[in-house]
Design a protein around this motif. Structure first.
Motif, PDB file in Angstrom:
ATOM      1  N   CYS A  54      -6.669 -14.418  -7.716  1.00  0.00           N
ATOM      2  CA  CYS A  54      -6.753 -13.213  -6.899  1.00  0.00           C
ATOM      3  C   CYS A  54      -6.427 -11.954  -7.712  1.00  0.00           C
ATOM      4  O   CYS A  54      -7.091 -10.916  -7.569  1.00  0.00           O
ATOM      5  N   ALA A  55      -5.415 -12.061  -8.589  1.00  0.00           N
ATOM      6  CA  ALA A  55      -5.019 -10.899  -9.396  1.00  0.00           C
ATOM      7  C   ALA A  55      -6.157 -10.450 -10.301  1.00  0.00           C
ATOM      8  O   ALA A  55      -6.356  -9.246 -10.522  1.00  0.00           O
ATOM      9  N   ALA A  56      -6.915 -11.412 -10.841  1.00  0.00           N
ATOM     10  CA  ALA A  56      -8.014 -11.071 -11.746  1.00  0.00           C
ATOM     11  C   ALA A  56      -9.084 -10.250 -11.029  1.00  0.00           C
ATOM     12  O   ALA A  56      -9.797  -9.452 -11.658  1.00  0.00           O
ATOM     13  N   ALA A  57      -9.189 -10.435  -9.713  1.00  0.00           N
ATOM     14  CA  ALA A  57     -10.177  -9.686  -8.929  1.00  0.00           C
ATOM     15  C   ALA A  57      -9.533  -8.520  -8.196  1.00  0.00           C
ATOM     16  O   ALA A  57     -10.194  -7.875  -7.365  1.00  0.00           O
ATOM     17  N   GLU A  58      -8.261  -8.246  -8.494  1.00  0.00           N
ATOM     18  CA  GLU A  58      -7.503  -7.188  -7.834  1.00  0.00           C
ATOM     19  C   GLU A  58      -7.543  -7.338  -6.312  1.00  0.00           C
ATOM     20  O   GLU A  58      -7.709  -6.376  -5.551  1.00  0.00           O
ATOM     21  N   SER A  59      -7.413  -8.592  -5.904  1.00  0.00           N
ATOM     22  CA  SER A  59      -7.381  -8.926  -4.486  1.00  0.00           C
ATOM     23  C   SER A  59      -5.935  -9.230  -4.092  1.00  0.00           C
ATOM     24  O   SER A  59      -5.178  -9.835  -4.872  1.00  0.00           O
ATOM     25  N   HIS A  60      -5.538  -8.836  -2.871  1.00  0.00           N
ATOM     26  CA  HIS A  60      -4.141  -8.980  -2.460  1.00  0.00           C
ATOM     27  C   HIS A  60      -4.030  -9.654  -1.081  1.00  0.00           C
ATOM     28  O   HIS A  60      -3.829  -8.987  -0.059  1.00  0.00           O
ATOM     29  N   PRO A  61      -4.175 -10.990  -1.063  1.00  0.00           N
ATOM     30  CA  PRO A  61      -3.982 -11.682   0.216  1.00  0.00           C
ATOM     31  C   PRO A  61      -2.510 -11.655   0.628  1.00  0.00           C
ATOM     32  O   PRO A  61      -1.623 -11.486  -0.209  1.00  0.00           O
ATOM     33  N   GLN A  62      -2.244 -11.826   1.930  1.00  0.00           N
ATOM     34  CA  GLN A  62      -0.872 -11.894   2.431  1.00  0.00           C
ATOM     35  C   GLN A  62      -0.453 -13.360   2.507  1.00  0.00           C
ATOM     36  O   GLN A  62      -0.961 -14.098   3.353  1.00  0.00           O
ATOM     37  N   ILE A  63       0.416 -13.779   1.607  1.00  0.00           N
ATOM     38  CA  ILE A  63       0.902 -15.155   1.671  1.00  0.00           C
ATOM     39  C   ILE A  63       2.012 -15.193   2.713  1.00  0.00           C
ATOM     40  O   ILE A  63       3.127 -14.713   2.478  1.00  0.00           O
ATOM     41  N   ILE A  64       1.707 -15.772   3.874  1.00  0.00           N
ATOM     42  CA  ILE A  64       2.651 -15.752   4.998  1.00  0.00           C
ATOM     43  C   ILE A  64       3.524 -17.001   5.043  1.00  0.00           C
ATOM     44  O   ILE A  64       4.530 -17.021   5.753  1.00  0.00           O
ATOM     45  N   ALA A  65       3.151 -18.039   4.278  1.00  0.00           N
ATOM     46  CA  ALA A  65       3.965 -19.260   4.274  1.00  0.00           C
ATOM     47  C   ALA A  65       3.724 -20.040   2.989  1.00  0.00           C
ATOM     48  O   ALA A  65       2.583 -20.162   2.529  1.00  0.00           O
ATOM     49  N   GLU A  66       4.803 -20.533   2.413  1.00  0.00           N
ATOM     50  CA  GLU A  66       4.744 -21.415   1.246  1.00  0.00           C
ATOM     51  C   GLU A  66       5.395 -22.729   1.645  1.00  0.00           C
ATOM     52  O   GLU A  66       6.533 -22.748   2.117  1.00  0.00           O
ATOM     53  N   THR A  67       4.682 -23.833   1.476  1.00  0.00           N
ATOM     54  CA  THR A  67       5.202 -25.124   1.915  1.00  0.00           C
ATOM     55  C   THR A  67       5.254 -26.095   0.739  1.00  0.00           C
ATOM     56  O   THR A  67       4.785 -25.793  -0.362  1.00  0.00           O
ATOM     57  N   ALA A  68       5.818 -27.273   0.993  1.00  0.00           N
ATOM     58  CA  ALA A  68       5.859 -28.328  -0.019  1.00  0.00           C
ATOM     59  C   ALA A  68       4.857 -29.427   0.298  1.00  0.00           C
ATOM     60  O   ALA A  68       4.843 -30.459  -0.356  1.00  0.00           O
ATOM     61  N   GLU A  69       4.018 -29.180   1.307  1.00  0.00           N
ATOM     62  CA  GLU A  69       3.088 -30.226   1.736  1.00  0.00           C
ATOM     63  C   GLU A  69       1.745 -29.600   2.076  1.00  0.00           C
ATOM     64  O   GLU A  69       1.638 -28.777   2.975  1.00  0.00           O
ATOM     65  N   ILE A  70       0.728 -30.023   1.371  1.00  0.00           N
ATOM     66  CA  ILE A  70      -0.588 -29.417   1.579  1.00  0.00           C
ATOM     67  C   ILE A  70      -1.144 -29.771   2.955  1.00  0.00           C
ATOM     68  O   ILE A  70      -1.899 -29.009   3.559  1.00  0.00           O
ATOM     69  N   GLY A  71      -0.733 -30.933   3.473  1.00  0.00           N
ATOM     70  CA  GLY A  71      -1.167 -31.312   4.811  1.00  0.00           C
ATOM     71  C   GLY A  71      -0.680 -30.331   5.868  1.00  0.00           C
ATOM     72  O   GLY A  71      -1.385 -30.058   6.853  1.00  0.00           O
ATOM     73  N   PHE A  72       0.521 -29.777   5.680  1.00  0.00           N
ATOM     74  CA  PHE A  72       1.033 -28.804   6.644  1.00  0.00           C
ATOM     75  C   PHE A  72       0.291 -27.473   6.513  1.00  0.00           C
ATOM     76  O   PHE A  72       0.078 -26.775   7.503  1.00  0.00           O
ATOM     77  N   CYS A  73      -0.100 -27.128   5.289  1.00  0.00           N
ATOM     78  CA  CYS A  73      -0.940 -25.932   5.103  1.00  0.00           C
ATOM     79  C   CYS A  73      -2.195 -26.060   5.969  1.00  0.00           C
ATOM     80  O   CYS A  73      -2.584 -25.119   6.674  1.00  0.00           O
ATOM     81  N   GLN A  74      -2.807 -27.222   5.905  1.00  0.00           N
ATOM     82  CA  GLN A  74      -4.032 -27.456   6.666  1.00  0.00           C
ATOM     83  C   GLN A  74      -3.764 -27.394   8.171  1.00  0.00           C
ATOM     84  O   GLN A  74      -4.559 -26.861   8.942  1.00  0.00           O
ATOM     85  N   HIS A  75      -2.638 -27.939   8.586  1.00  0.00           N
ATOM     86  CA  HIS A  75      -2.295 -27.919  10.009  1.00  0.00           C
ATOM     87  C   HIS A  75      -2.107 -26.476  10.493  1.00  0.00           C
ATOM     88  O   HIS A  75      -2.499 -26.123  11.610  1.00  0.00           O
ATOM     89  N   MET A  76      -1.515 -25.626   9.652  1.00  0.00           N
ATOM     90  CA  MET A  76      -1.330 -24.221  10.011  1.00  0.00           C
ATOM     91  C   MET A  76      -2.684 -23.533  10.225  1.00  0.00           C
ATOM     92  O   MET A  76      -2.835 -22.667  11.094  1.00  0.00           O
ATOM     93  N   ALA A  77      -3.677 -23.931   9.415  1.00  0.00           N
ATOM     94  CA  ALA A  77      -5.017 -23.373   9.600  1.00  0.00           C
ATOM     95  C   ALA A  77      -5.607 -23.835  10.930  1.00  0.00           C
ATOM     96  O   ALA A  77      -6.264 -23.055  11.634  1.00  0.00           O
TER      97      ALA A  77
END
Length: 295
Positions: A205-228
């Motif tokens: 994202c930085a290389a494209a000067e894009s700034h997404p809002q990271i609203i949550a950092e988890t230790a499990e990719i499955g929970f990332c998917q559940h949040m979506a």
């Protein structure tokens, strides 16, 4: 005649008493008597003379005792060497979470084709996997490209695509691909700094000067998917993990221009001499994951 029988025989010879031998071996006198009778039957000769004061070895008993001591030493040497050999044939591997989906069946196949070899694996975060290798708690690590490149040699195995999981109704839902610029200002859920996907995504994202809002950092990719699924934001995931999941009202869309890759490889300490079995495993995994064709 076996190791147990000879152990009972030598103990009885040294004690001269059924009662004392039974106490020291933690068995019954009947068990000792049965074993000695079986040995005498096998050798077709008496080993002891029974007296009121105990047992006295015969000439054959004296002979067997000398031979038994030699045999006992050989047994101990065999067991000691076998244990050492077994330890040398064990490969300790730290595996980054997610990598075992493709590699675990190959570990089992390698063990089957190499009798006596064993792979002792454990799963860790990407950062923990690298630390286990650097501290030499493991022989080899399976990790995602990146990290301490000056200390570690990376041997590519296979690659997967890093994608966004987009919920139905979102403006990017119908896209065939998503760029870093598309994510500017978007709410994003992602695995945290202990995972390489986090650093790769931020750099992308930085290389494209894009700034997404990271609203949550988890230790499990499955929970990332559940949040979506819950429409909390867009989840950063890996194609094969999303494909294995049952996800409602979401689409997996690859990151493009350029594509963002999740590159899996064997990592070993630079300058450390590998054992023959480790080299065989590395070659085996490269052959069966067929990295070059995936490029």
């Amino acid at each position: 005649m076996d190791r147990k029988s000879l152990t009972i025989f030598t103990k009885l010879y040294e004690c001269g008493s059924m009662h004392k031998a039974a106490e020291q071996l933690f068995v019954s006198q009947q068990s000792i008597s049965k074993t000695i009778l079986a040995l005498e039957d096998e050798l077709n000769a008496p080993l002891f003379l029974r007296t009121s004061r105990g047992v006295v070895p015969t000439a054959v008993g004296n002979y067997l005792y000398k031979e038994a001591l030699s045999i006992r030493d050989q047994y101990e040497r065999i067991y000691h060497n076998a244990a050492a050999f077994s330890a040398n044939e064990c490969i300790r591997i730290a595996c980054a979470y997610g990598t075992l989906y493709q590699l675990f069946p190959l570990f089992k196949q390698f063990e089957k084709e190499h009798p006596g070899a064993s792979i002792n694996w454990c799963e860790m975060t990407d950062r923990e996997t690298e630390q286990a290798l650097l501290s030499e708690k493991v022989d080899i690590a399976v990790n995602i490209r990146g990290g301490s490149v000056s200390y570690v040699q990376f041997t590519p195995l296979y690659t997967r695509k890093i994608c966004m999981l987009v919920y139905e109704g979102h403006q990017l839902y119908q896209n065939s691909g998503i760029t870093a610029r598309d994510l500017d200002g978007e709410r994003v859920i992602i695995e945290g700094p202990d995972f390489r996907i986090y650093q790769h995504f931020l750099q992308y994202c930085a290389a494209a000067e894009s700034h997404p809002q990271i609203i949550a950092e988890t230790a499990e990719i499955g929970f990332c998917q559940h949040m979506a699924e819950l429409r909390e934001g867009l989840a950063v995931t890996v194609d094969f993990i999303a494909e294995r999941s049952i996800l409602k009202s979401t689409r997996m869309i690859p990151l493009v221009s350029p594509p963002l890759l999740w590159e899996v490889g064997l990592t070993q300490l630079r300058g450390k001499k590998s054992r023959g079995l480790e080299k065989e495993l590395a070659s085996f995994l490269q052959q069966h994951t067929d990295f070059q064709k995936q490029r």
